[in-house]
Scaffold this active site. Sequence first.
Site: not given
Length: 309
Positions: A99, A126, A128, A130, A143, A228, A230, A273
Amino acid sequence: MTDKPILLLGAPVDCGKRSRGCLMGPDAYRVAGLVRQLEDLGREVRDRGNLVPAPLRACDDRDGRLYAMAETVAWTETLIAAGQEAARDGFPIFLGGDHAMAMGSVASMAAHAGAEGRPLFVLWLDAHSDFHTLDTTDSGNLHGTPMAYVTGREGFEGFPALAATVDPAHVCMIGLRSVDPAEKRALQESPVRAIDMRQIDESGIARPLREFLEAVEAADGMLHVSLDVDFLDPAIAPAVGTTVPGGATFREAHLVMEMLHDSGLVTSLDLVELNPFLDERGRTASLMVDLTASMFGRRVFDRPTTRNH
């Protein structure tokens, strides 16, 4: 969604974190049939191959605390240039890569939108946020910093100066379930729309997305989607080094992409990712390709029947 040619930009970025494998992501999407599925939907697809990073130059990596900063800066420079060129010619899909790639892809789309006199909105799918800066990241893995960079937060000395930043009020993060304390504080002080999985559990995924899309349309905005692996629950998408239980289900993810198609607002896309080394017979790559097809108009009843049905 415009009928411009879809331009695939391979970005084998593998410097945003210490675990390796995301550099194989772009080719895994190709092997999983991305081009064929998009062409089956009547779209023209041009694969521009894999990009290479700009030449490395000396960077202040905070005495080694920041991992692979010079490589990340180099990739950001390349992606900012390549993304703007692609946006002038068609609909860019950035094939990652980890990412950290989004530092360049989103920055390029912000610059393009600014040149068009329109605001850029970002849908961040995502686990996260980030939203770390170079000063707040504990891991040093970059990332975890792209959204802080593109929204113009301070502390990114050494990275390319941004031609245009993304207004935090134009960012919607959906699927959050792993946010560090420093990121949480920064998000709470910003107008970013941060939708965690509890909110989705309580009220569903469609409502916050619909409200965000209405804001994009009202502002005549351009919309960049950063997907992403995840974001998805690891039970259906295991090929990611940052697995967090409790992610989006198969149907929630497809609903998001179908709603994006119906909106007609998306102008660029990240697929990030994917680590094929961690995949199970290509199931995650295939799911990401299926989700991309949903964003370009394929519906559930259009899906091919399994061989043993």
